[in-house]
Design a protein around this motif. Sequence first.
Motif, PDB file in Angstrom:
ATOM      1  N   ARG A 116       0.763  -1.197  -0.005  1.00 48.30           N
ATOM      2  CA  ARG A 116       0.036   0.061  -0.043  1.00 48.30           C
ATOM      3  C   ARG A 116       0.836   1.097  -0.059  1.00 48.30           C
ATOM      4  O   ARG A 116       1.877   1.239   0.753  1.00 48.30           O
ATOM      5  CB  ARG A 116      -0.948   0.089   1.165  1.00 48.30           C
ATOM      6  N   GLN A 124     -10.048  -1.336 -10.113  1.00 53.75           N
ATOM      7  CA  GLN A 124     -10.511  -1.009  -8.688  1.00 53.75           C
ATOM      8  C   GLN A 124     -11.523  -2.239  -8.412  1.00 53.75           C
ATOM      9  O   GLN A 124     -11.478  -2.490  -7.130  1.00 53.75           O
ATOM     10  CB  GLN A 124     -11.379   0.239  -8.749  1.00 53.75           C
ATOM     11  N   ASN A 125     -12.210  -2.838  -9.288  1.00 57.68           N
ATOM     12  CA  ASN A 125     -12.867  -4.033  -8.860  1.00 57.68           C
ATOM     13  C   ASN A 125     -12.036  -5.393  -8.257  1.00 57.68           C
ATOM     14  O   ASN A 125     -12.745  -6.010  -7.269  1.00 57.68           O
ATOM     15  CB  ASN A 125     -13.559  -4.805 -10.231  1.00 57.68           C
ATOM     16  N   ARG A 126     -10.670  -5.315  -8.533  1.00 57.51           N
ATOM     17  CA  ARG A 126      -9.957  -6.365  -7.730  1.00 57.51           C
ATOM     18  C   ARG A 126      -9.546  -5.801  -6.308  1.00 57.51           C
ATOM     19  O   ARG A 126      -9.536  -6.531  -5.648  1.00 57.51           O
ATOM     20  CB  ARG A 126      -8.662  -6.608  -8.491  1.00 57.51           C
ATOM     21  N   VAL A 127      -9.493  -4.563  -6.273  1.00 59.67           N
ATOM     22  CA  VAL A 127      -9.092  -3.981  -4.843  1.00 59.67           C
ATOM     23  C   VAL A 127     -10.318  -4.071  -3.943  1.00 59.67           C
ATOM     24  O   VAL A 127     -10.289  -4.308  -3.000  1.00 59.67           O
ATOM     25  CB  VAL A 127      -8.542  -2.325  -5.138  1.00 59.67           C
ATOM     26  N   GLN A 128     -11.656  -3.964  -4.521  1.00 63.12           N
ATOM     27  CA  GLN A 128     -12.519  -4.109  -3.926  1.00 63.12           C
ATOM     28  C   GLN A 128     -12.927  -5.468  -3.354  1.00 63.12           C
ATOM     29  O   GLN A 128     -13.444  -5.655  -2.229  1.00 63.12           O
ATOM     30  CB  GLN A 128     -13.848  -3.340  -4.684  1.00 63.12           C
ATOM     31  N   LEU A 129     -12.671  -6.456  -4.378  1.00 64.84           N
ATOM     32  CA  LEU A 129     -12.834  -7.836  -3.733  1.00 64.84           C
ATOM     33  C   LEU A 129     -11.897  -8.092  -2.580  1.00 64.84           C
ATOM     34  O   LEU A 129     -12.164  -8.775  -1.507  1.00 64.84           O
ATOM     35  CB  LEU A 129     -12.458  -8.740  -4.894  1.00 64.84           C
ATOM     36  N   GLU A 131     -10.292  -5.908  -0.476  1.00 70.96           N
ATOM     37  CA  GLU A 131     -11.009  -5.069   0.911  1.00 70.96           C
ATOM     38  C   GLU A 131     -12.012  -5.822   1.398  1.00 70.96           C
ATOM     39  O   GLU A 131     -11.978  -6.076   2.450  1.00 70.96           O
ATOM     40  CB  GLU A 131     -11.197  -3.671   0.181  1.00 70.96           C
ATOM     41  N   ALA A 132     -12.885  -6.504   0.532  1.00 70.66           N
ATOM     42  CA  ALA A 132     -14.040  -7.127   1.176  1.00 70.66           C
ATOM     43  C   ALA A 132     -13.619  -8.599   1.882  1.00 70.66           C
ATOM     44  O   ALA A 132     -14.142  -8.477   3.190  1.00 70.66           O
ATOM     45  CB  ALA A 132     -15.181  -7.424   0.159  1.00 70.66           C
ATOM     46  N   GLU A 133     -12.710  -9.146   1.492  1.00 68.15           N
ATOM     47  CA  GLU A 133     -12.262 -10.248   2.124  1.00 68.15           C
ATOM     48  C   GLU A 133     -11.392 -10.001   3.200  1.00 68.15           C
ATOM     49  O   GLU A 133     -11.669 -10.396   4.101  1.00 68.15           O
ATOM     50  CB  GLU A 133     -11.490 -11.197   0.948  1.00 68.15           C
ATOM     51  N   GLN A 135     -11.620  -7.425   4.893  1.00 67.98           N
ATOM     52  CA  GLN A 135     -12.709  -6.989   6.160  1.00 67.98           C
ATOM     53  C   GLN A 135     -13.289  -8.245   6.751  1.00 67.98           C
ATOM     54  O   GLN A 135     -13.717  -8.194   8.003  1.00 67.98           O
ATOM     55  CB  GLN A 135     -13.565  -5.960   5.718  1.00 67.98           C
ATOM     56  N   SER A 185      -7.005   2.606   0.956  1.00 69.78           N
ATOM     57  CA  SER A 185      -6.677   1.816   0.026  1.00 69.78           C
ATOM     58  C   SER A 185      -6.955   3.073  -1.195  1.00 69.78           C
ATOM     59  O   SER A 185      -8.033   3.103  -1.842  1.00 69.78           O
ATOM     60  CB  SER A 185      -7.759   0.936  -0.255  1.00 69.78           C
TER      61      SER A 185
END
Length: 186
Positions: A116, A124-129, A131-133, A135, A185
């Motif tokens: 980071r 961004q969709n990979r980053v969102q995946l 971050e969700a995992e 969390q 992020s």
Amino acid sequence: WSSDVCSSDLKRWIAVYTFTPIFGYACGWAFESWDHGSPMLPREIAQTLRADNVSSLYVFNSFGIVYYLSGLPSPTKFTLPTHLLRDLEAASFRFDAVGEVGRILASHPQVIVVTRPFAGNIAQNRVQLLEAELQASYCTWRIYEAGRDKVYLYRYEGIPGDSSRRCSSGEQGADSSARSEEHTSE
């Protein structure tokens, strides 16, 4: 021209052509270390993983060589992290990068390595995946200084919560000053 003048000029040119590349290499090495951290950092991370008997690993956007140095297998055939993170590679190699990242994260690797802040070319969709995992099931296990960046090792706990929380067991990391620092992020 006398031979003294020629030999003096020759010595000067030899000194310039000998020491300029050495000086340039040293400056380049110093800048690279300042910008990206120690070149020994992947070895240090791998040593930590081996010492703690980590059984599975996913390197999201950091040093892909950590797989080799730690002796842990890659969870995918696309071992260069950028292949999964940029749309250009997914289109070039004709594979579903979002699906592959989702599959890897659903397998709950014991440790996920993340540098980071994120580079601007990561989808961004990979980053969102990710971050969700993080969390949902991970805690911050180790933090390493890497020049202007930080390398985070997240450990799987299977407990929903905040990935910025510290893991409840084991040492807290190599960077004590960043322990309480919230990561962003970008």
